[in-house]
Design an enzyme around this catalytic site. Structure first.
Site, mmCIF file in Angstrom:
data_model
loop_
_atom_site.group_PDB
_atom_site.id
_atom_site.type_symbol
_atom_site.label_atom_id
_atom_site.label_comp_id
_atom_site.label_asym_id
_atom_site.label_seq_id
_atom_site.Cartn_x
_atom_site.Cartn_y
_atom_site.Cartn_z
ATOM 1 N N GLU A 17 0.813 -1.220 0.000
ATOM 2 C CA GLU A 17 0.000 0.000 0.000
ATOM 3 C C GLU A 17 0.844 1.266 0.000
ATOM 4 O O GLU A 17 1.885 1.330 0.650
ATOM 5 C CB GLU A 17 -0.886 -0.026 1.253
ATOM 6 C CG GLU A 17 -1.875 1.104 1.322
ATOM 7 C CD GLU A 17 -3.039 0.770 2.221
ATOM 8 O OE1 GLU A 17 -3.749 -0.228 1.945
ATOM 9 O OE2 GLU A 17 -3.242 1.487 3.198
ATOM 10 N N TYR A 49 -7.051 6.829 -0.196
ATOM 11 C CA TYR A 49 -7.815 8.014 -0.599
ATOM 12 C C TYR A 49 -8.001 8.851 0.648
ATOM 13 O O TYR A 49 -8.546 8.363 1.648
ATOM 14 C CB TYR A 49 -9.158 7.537 -1.137
ATOM 15 C CG TYR A 49 -10.010 8.594 -1.791
ATOM 16 C CD1 TYR A 49 -9.864 8.903 -3.135
ATOM 17 C CD2 TYR A 49 -10.993 9.264 -1.065
ATOM 18 C CE1 TYR A 49 -10.669 9.846 -3.746
ATOM 19 C CE2 TYR A 49 -11.807 10.209 -1.674
ATOM 20 C CZ TYR A 49 -11.637 10.494 -3.009
ATOM 21 O OH TYR A 49 -12.440 11.427 -3.616
ATOM 22 N N ALA A 51 -9.746 10.776 2.889
ATOM 23 C CA ALA A 51 -11.175 11.045 3.017
ATOM 24 C C ALA A 51 -11.463 12.533 3.231
ATOM 25 O O ALA A 51 -12.472 13.041 2.787
ATOM 26 C CB ALA A 51 -11.761 10.233 4.155
ATOM 27 N N HIS A 77 -8.468 3.395 -3.804
ATOM 28 C CA HIS A 77 -9.443 3.549 -2.726
ATOM 29 C C HIS A 77 -10.374 4.720 -3.038
ATOM 30 O O HIS A 77 -9.982 5.688 -3.696
ATOM 31 C CB HIS A 77 -8.728 3.814 -1.396
ATOM 32 C CG HIS A 77 -7.928 2.647 -0.913
ATOM 33 N ND1 HIS A 77 -7.639 2.449 0.419
ATOM 34 C CD2 HIS A 77 -7.357 1.610 -1.570
ATOM 35 C CE1 HIS A 77 -6.910 1.342 0.552
ATOM 36 N NE2 HIS A 77 -6.731 0.823 -0.652
ATOM 37 N N ARG A 107 -16.101 3.584 3.766
ATOM 38 C CA ARG A 107 -16.800 4.748 4.307
ATOM 39 C C ARG A 107 -15.816 5.896 4.511
ATOM 40 O O ARG A 107 -16.133 7.045 4.287
ATOM 41 C CB ARG A 107 -17.460 4.412 5.651
ATOM 42 C CG ARG A 107 -18.298 5.586 6.161
ATOM 43 C CD ARG A 107 -18.676 5.445 7.605
ATOM 44 N NE ARG A 107 -17.509 5.515 8.473
ATOM 45 C CZ ARG A 107 -17.547 5.328 9.772
ATOM 46 N NH1 ARG A 107 -18.697 5.023 10.355
ATOM 47 N NH2 ARG A 107 -16.460 5.416 10.512
ATOM 48 N N ASP A 109 -12.460 7.331 7.217
ATOM 49 C CA ASP A 109 -12.318 7.698 8.628
ATOM 50 C C ASP A 109 -12.994 9.032 8.859
ATOM 51 O O ASP A 109 -12.856 9.948 8.062
ATOM 52 C CB ASP A 109 -10.830 7.801 8.996
ATOM 53 C CG ASP A 109 -10.241 6.432 9.260
ATOM 54 O OD1 ASP A 109 -10.965 5.588 9.828
ATOM 55 O OD2 ASP A 109 -9.076 6.207 8.892
ATOM 56 N N ALA A 125 -20.339 2.183 3.644
ATOM 57 C CA ALA A 125 -19.646 1.694 2.443
ATOM 58 C C ALA A 125 -20.579 0.905 1.530
ATOM 59 O O ALA A 125 -20.453 0.951 0.303
ATOM 60 C CB ALA A 125 -18.454 0.839 2.863
ATOM 61 N N TYR A 145 -12.899 -6.344 9.590
ATOM 62 C CA TYR A 145 -12.252 -6.079 10.888
ATOM 63 C C TYR A 145 -12.221 -7.352 11.740
ATOM 64 O O TYR A 145 -13.238 -7.704 12.352
ATOM 65 C CB TYR A 145 -13.010 -4.944 11.600
ATOM 66 C CG TYR A 145 -13.048 -3.698 10.739
ATOM 67 C CD1 TYR A 145 -12.083 -2.721 10.884
ATOM 68 C CD2 TYR A 145 -14.017 -3.547 9.729
ATOM 69 C CE1 TYR A 145 -12.082 -1.596 10.050
ATOM 70 C CE2 TYR A 145 -14.022 -2.442 8.892
ATOM 71 C CZ TYR A 145 -13.047 -1.467 9.066
ATOM 72 O OH TYR A 145 -13.044 -0.374 8.235
ATOM 73 N N GLN A 212 4.216 4.936 16.110
ATOM 74 C CA GLN A 212 3.174 4.276 15.305
ATOM 75 C C GLN A 212 2.299 3.352 16.149
ATOM 76 O O GLN A 212 1.165 3.079 15.785
ATOM 77 C CB GLN A 212 3.807 3.421 14.204
ATOM 78 C CG GLN A 212 4.516 4.203 13.120
ATOM 79 C CD GLN A 212 5.216 3.243 12.146
ATOM 80 O OE1 GLN A 212 5.680 2.175 12.532
ATOM 81 N NE2 GLN A 212 5.282 3.625 10.900
#
Ligand code: FAD
Length: 316
Positions: A17, A49, A51, A77, A107, A109, A125, A145, A212
């Site tokens: 990614e 993407y 959001a 995305h 959807r 974040d 989504a 998830y 992180q």
């Protein structure tokens, strides 16, 4: 090629990614990092993407460049957040013009400051998935998830909505990051029981800095097993040791997943070619791939310091 075809044609797949830059200033750096990751020939690459806008402009451009320059298939995305019907249709039309046929429908974040807008057309989504399915011959991915979405009242409810996404036309799912493989195994069992039949790609996040860890926890609510927390305790104050241990942890997760027949793996490489290369080079025999050479300095990470050194791992 559609991602669904790649997943059904290959026994083991590794996808990676990248995320687009927030501003144009960083575009070249990100493009170089994306090219470097693509040069390792993952089975496909996904481009996130933003959001909240900003980065969303670059998603298609990066996807098209990776495909053209490196011959790697891409997954773009797209989020409900900040999308109107007109915007979705123009994004899909541009994808068709550019020959991009894979879309990850999310959807998005919701930023904590409440700035994100969810239009009535796209509250979840599933509505975006329905619309994409009606618009054209796209291969559609969705998110899932293993530990349930943080907003879900229960795992059962979460799986019910996941099934709705499959029924609306999702061709595959990719999981949120997880650090305890047993959570994935139990999720797969429950998902299959709930009638999820499409491929489920396991999302692995190599954590290479202590910062992180907190961010990932806040974002996904994921559980860190004792084995992981011990690593933070021991190496947390030594960035290089932590990065090395984080890569080793992710590598071990992947080897264990493949040994247990979870063979479609998505690595959240986060614009870090060296992290990608380190993992691939530790798994050359597991994945049946060539050893990769060092990354050139121009592509050693986009905009952030990559804590992993450039020395390759030696295989004899
Ligand atoms: P949904 O499927 O809409 O689910 C969100 C919540 O609503 C869940 O609790 C679900 O159970 C519930 N729900 C679903 N349908 C219904 C319904 N009909 N009625 C009531 N409740 C419902 N974010 C970005 O901004 N950009 C990205 O590029 C991005 N890429 C991602 C890639 C992956 C693989 C993953 C796992 C996540 C990604 N995210 C991204 C984050 C994602 O947008 C968030 O996790 C978001 O909070 C949920 O997205 P979703 O598509 O799963 O939403």
């Amino acid at each position: 090629m559609k991602i669904s075809e790649i997943l059904s044609a290959k026994d083991i797949t590794i996808s990676m990614e990248v995320f687009p830059p927030k501003t144009m200033d960083n575009y070249e750096k990100v493009a170089r990092a994306a090219d470097a990751i693509a040069s390792y020939q993952p089975d496909f690459m996904s481009i996130t993407y933003g959001a909240g806008g900003g980065t969303s402009e670059h998603t298609l451009k990066i996807a098209e460049e990776i495909r053209r320059r490196e011959g790697v298939e891409t997954l773009c995305h797209l989020t409900c957040v900040s999308s109107t019907q007109a915007k979705v249709h123009s994004q899909l039309a541009r994808m068709q013009e550019m020959g991009l046929m894979n879309v990850m429908a999310l959807r998005g974040d919701l930023p904590a400051d409440g700035t994100a807008v969810l239009s009535d057309h796209y509250r979840h989504a599933v509505q975006l998935i329905e619309e994409i399915r009606q618009t054209g011959d796209f291969c559609i991915g969705g998110a899932c998830y293993p530990e349930a979405h943080p907003e879900s009242p229960s795992r059962k409810e979460d799986l019910r909505h996941l099934k709705e996404k499959q029924d609306a036309g999702c061709d595959f799912f990719t999981t949120q990051m997880f650090f305890d493989n047993s959570a994935m195994y139990s999720f797969l069992y429950r998902a299959r029981e709930a009638g999820i039949t499409v491929p489920i790609v396991a999302g692995i996040m190599p954590l290479t800095s202590v910062k992180q860890v907190a961010r990932s926890q806040a974002m996904s609510g994921t559980f860190f097993p004792a084995r992981f927390r011990t690593m933070v305790d021991r190496y947390g104050s030594n960035p290089k040791a932590f990065a090395e241990a984080g890569i080793a942890y992710a590598t071990e997760q992947i080897a264990d997943l493949i040994a247990n027949d979870v063979t479609h793996i998505h690595i959240y490489t986060m614009n870090h070619p060296k992290t990608a290369r380190e993992i691939l080079n530790r798994l050359v025999y597991v994945l049946g791939r060539e050893v990769l050479g060092p990354v050139g300095p121009a592509a050693s990470g986009a905009g952030k310091t990559d804590p992993i050194g450039s020395s390759g791992i030696i295989h004899e």
